[in-house]
Design a protein around this motif. Structure first.
Motif, PDB file in Angstrom:
ATOM      1  N   ALA A   1       0.831  -1.209   0.000  1.00 57.91           N
ATOM      2  CA  ALA A   1       0.000   0.000   0.000  1.00 57.91           C
ATOM      3  C   ALA A   1       0.864   1.257   0.000  1.00 57.91           C
ATOM      4  O   ALA A   1       0.466   2.295  -0.512  1.00 57.91           O
ATOM      5  N   THR A   2       2.061   1.158   0.563  1.00 60.03           N
ATOM      6  CA  THR A   2       2.962   2.316   0.558  1.00 60.03           C
ATOM      7  C   THR A   2       3.234   2.743  -0.884  1.00 60.03           C
ATOM      8  O   THR A   2       3.228   3.930  -1.206  1.00 60.03           O
ATOM      9  N   GLU A   3       3.456   1.746  -1.744  1.00 58.14           N
ATOM     10  CA  GLU A   3       3.656   2.085  -3.159  1.00 58.14           C
ATOM     11  C   GLU A   3       2.385   2.647  -3.767  1.00 58.14           C
ATOM     12  O   GLU A   3       2.420   3.623  -4.535  1.00 58.14           O
ATOM     13  N   ALA A   4       1.248   2.046  -3.439  1.00 55.09           N
ATOM     14  CA  ALA A   4      -0.033   2.534  -3.991  1.00 55.09           C
ATOM     15  C   ALA A   4      -0.229   4.011  -3.623  1.00 55.09           C
ATOM     16  O   ALA A   4      -0.586   4.832  -4.475  1.00 55.09           O
ATOM     17  N   ILE A   5       0.031   4.334  -2.363  1.00 53.44           N
ATOM     18  CA  ILE A   5      -0.159   5.719  -1.896  1.00 53.44           C
ATOM     19  C   ILE A   5       0.811   6.656  -2.631  1.00 53.44           C
ATOM     20  O   ILE A   5       0.427   7.713  -3.116  1.00 53.44           O
ATOM     21  N   PHE A   6       2.058   6.232  -2.729  1.00 52.35           N
ATOM     22  CA  PHE A   6       3.065   7.066  -3.393  1.00 52.35           C
ATOM     23  C   PHE A   6       2.695   7.302  -4.867  1.00 52.35           C
ATOM     24  O   PHE A   6       2.754   8.430  -5.365  1.00 52.35           O
ATOM     25  N   CYS A   7       2.289   6.239  -5.552  1.00 53.77           N
ATOM     26  CA  CYS A   7       1.963   6.371  -6.983  1.00 53.77           C
ATOM     27  C   CYS A   7       0.691   7.198  -7.164  1.00 53.77           C
ATOM     28  O   CYS A   7       0.596   7.977  -8.118  1.00 53.77           O
ATOM     29  N   ALA A   8      -0.277   7.051  -6.276  1.00 52.07           N
ATOM     30  CA  ALA A   8      -1.520   7.829  -6.391  1.00 52.07           C
ATOM     31  C   ALA A   8      -1.221   9.310  -6.201  1.00 52.07           C
ATOM     32  O   ALA A   8      -1.666  10.159  -6.984  1.00 52.07           O
TER      33      ALA A   8
ATOM     34  N   LEU B   1      -7.818   7.577 -13.957  1.00 51.68           N
ATOM     35  CA  LEU B   1      -6.888   7.681 -12.830  1.00 51.68           C
ATOM     36  C   LEU B   1      -5.916   6.501 -12.834  1.00 51.68           C
ATOM     37  O   LEU B   1      -4.710   6.662 -12.611  1.00 51.68           O
ATOM     38  N   SER B   2      -6.446   5.305 -13.080  1.00 49.96           N
ATOM     39  CA  SER B   2      -5.573   4.113 -13.104  1.00 49.96           C
ATOM     40  C   SER B   2      -4.540   4.224 -14.216  1.00 49.96           C
ATOM     41  O   SER B   2      -3.405   3.747 -14.074  1.00 49.96           O
ATOM     42  N   GLY B   3      -4.926   4.850 -15.326  1.00 51.92           N
ATOM     43  CA  GLY B   3      -3.988   5.032 -16.441  1.00 51.92           C
ATOM     44  C   GLY B   3      -2.778   5.837 -15.992  1.00 51.92           C
ATOM     45  O   GLY B   3      -1.620   5.457 -16.254  1.00 51.92           O
ATOM     46  N   GLU B   4      -3.018   6.932 -15.307  1.00 54.38           N
ATOM     47  CA  GLU B   4      -1.909   7.764 -14.807  1.00 54.38           C
ATOM     48  C   GLU B   4      -1.134   7.015 -13.734  1.00 54.38           C
ATOM     49  O   GLU B   4       0.102   7.045 -13.679  1.00 54.38           O
ATOM     50  N   PHE B   5      -1.906   6.350 -12.856  1.00 46.31           N
ATOM     51  CA  PHE B   5      -1.296   5.577 -11.767  1.00 46.31           C
ATOM     52  C   PHE B   5      -0.315   4.546 -12.342  1.00 46.31           C
ATOM     53  O   PHE B   5       0.808   4.399 -11.869  1.00 46.31           O
ATOM     54  N   ARG B   6      -0.731   3.865 -13.391  1.00 43.11           N
ATOM     55  CA  ARG B   6       0.128   2.811 -13.969  1.00 43.11           C
ATOM     56  C   ARG B   6       1.388   3.392 -14.608  1.00 43.11           C
ATOM     57  O   ARG B   6       2.437   2.750 -14.607  1.00 43.11           O
ATOM     58  N   LYS B   7       1.276   4.611 -15.148  1.00 42.69           N
ATOM     59  CA  LYS B   7       2.481   5.230 -15.713  1.00 42.69           C
ATOM     60  C   LYS B   7       3.540   5.396 -14.627  1.00 42.69           C
ATOM     61  O   LYS B   7       4.732   5.234 -14.865  1.00 42.69           O
TER      62      LYS B   7
END
Ligand code: PMP
Ligand code: GLN
Length: 385
Positions: free
Chosen positions: A95-102, A249-255
């Motif tokens: 989740a740390t990565e999820a938060i950082f990428c978001a 949002l997921s598109g940007e997140f995945r970049k």
């Protein structure tokens, strides 16, 4: 050459400090939040099976389809909506990565991001590294509910996002339907994104239900839901989590994810995809933790500490201000060195290090370890001098 730090005020986290102190002092470690017991042997066997079967190369960037599909089904079952597994679900390394990428996906230089505090420690550096400005709004004293009037006042034309966290670390507060509706009212049509940290989604007590921000039809369009399998299945060291967000949002997140880690550990994704096929494996988690919460609360009631039983997460806050005015960091250190029970001082979760004389215990431990810690806590008076 002088290195100019981008995070000059950041120190080693309190979780690392207290866990090391606990080890050095031979103390029972109720500080850093991680389970003191193993995971389900069936899950461990599944991991072994997939590693031995050769599932050891890079996974697809967004995660293996089987795990994204089953996670979408789980979301349907527990939250009543079905995110598109191909476009809206991404598997990440915790989740740390999820938060950082978001945060990185939406926050630009000069943007303001509302942070409700006390707050988990990874939010602020993620905001700062992206040139954002955290705007702190304190939670209500006592039960750590949200003061919606204060949140409203904090919103400006520069507000880009708000970080929310339910069940809450460190307080255990679980958002009500009313809280979610209030958030929707405040951010609808504002262009403010919601970054929702839901790592304790399966740890709620007394029949409380976790309401994902993604389950709200208005909020869903502007929310990144960040989750962690580490918390749910007692495997924090695996660092595997997810992000659910609408396609744009997921598109940007995945970049961002593509260049932070690219992809996440492959055999564990296969194991989790198979393990999640039986919903009982996560639906039974609240009962499992409720027993620990109850046992810990019963024992604490025999000590001089004041507390209200936690309603979610695997943390219990306790107050000691009626006994002593020792700074919480000093008390935490003495508890670890003299009583041999480690805890986390709550001042570290506040940007101004405000000290309300509250400490946090993690009760995700074996019963006998909790009993022994509670026994030692009866000697609290001896260290308050
Ligand atoms: N958010 C909160 C509130 C947490 O307590 C944790 C756990 N350390 C995380 C995020 C990070 O989760 P993960 O270990 O999956 O990165
Ligand atoms: N989330 C854990 C806690 O609050 C700590 C994780 C970490 O050490 N980064 O204790």
């Amino acid at each position: 050459m002088t290195l100019i730090s981008k995070l000059p005020h950041i120190e080693t986290t309190i979780f690392t400090i207290m866990s090391k102190m606990a080890t050095d002092e031979g103390a029972i470690n109720l500080s850093q939040g991680f389970p003191g017991f193993g995971s389900d042997p069936i899950l461990l066997e599944m991991v072994a099976k997939y590693t031995q079967a050769g599932y050891n190369q890079y996974s697809p960037m967004s995660g293996i389809p089987a795990l994204r599909n089953i996670l979408a089904k789980k979301t349907q079952l527990t939250q009543g909506y079905f995110p598109n597994p191909d476009q809206e679900v991404t598997i990440v390394s915790g989740a740390t990565e999820a938060i950082f990428c978001a945060v990185t996906s939406v926050v630009r230089s000069g943007d303001e991001v509302i942070v409700l505090e006390p707050a988990y420690d990874s939010y602020e550096p993620a905001i700062t590294l992206n040139g954002g400005v955290p705007v702190y709004v304190p939670l209500n004293q006592g039960d750590f509910s949200v003061d919606w009037e204060r949140v409203k006042t904090a919103i400006t034309s520069k507000t880009r996002a708000i970080m929310v966290n339910s069940p809450h670390n460190p307080s255990g507060y679980v958002w009500s339907v009313e809280d979610v509706n209030q958030l929707a009212e405040l951010v609808e049509n504002t262009g403010i994104y919601v970054i929702s940290d839901e790592v304790y989604e399966h740890i709620t007590f007394d029949n409380r239900q976790h309401i994902s921000i993604g389950s709200h039809p208005i909020l869903r369009d502007q929310t990144f839901v960040c989750g962690s399998f580490g918390k749910t299945f007692h495997v924090t060291g695996w660092k595997i989590g997810y992000c659910i967000a609408p396609e744009v949002l997921s598109g940007e997140f995945r970049k961002v994810h593509q260049y932070v880690t690219f992809s996440t550990v492959t055999p564990i994704q296969y194991a989790l995809a198979e393990y999640l096929e039986e919903p009982e494996r996560y639906l039974s988690i609240p009962d499992f933790y409720q027993k620990k919460r109850d046992l810990f609360a019963e024992g604490l009631a025999q000590t001089e500490l004041e507390f209200v039983p936690s309603t979610g997460s695997f943390f219990q806050l306790v107050s000691y201000g009626h006994l002593s005015q020792l700074p919480d960091r000093v008390l935490a250190e003495r508890m670890t060195k003299e009583l041999k029970v480690a805890c986390i001082p709550i001042s570290v979760f506040y940007s101004d290090r405000r000290d309300d004389k509250i400490i946090r215990f993690c009760f995700a431990k074996e019963e006998r370890e909790l009993m022994e810690a509670l026994n030692r806590l009866k000697g609290l008076k001896s260290i308050i001098y």
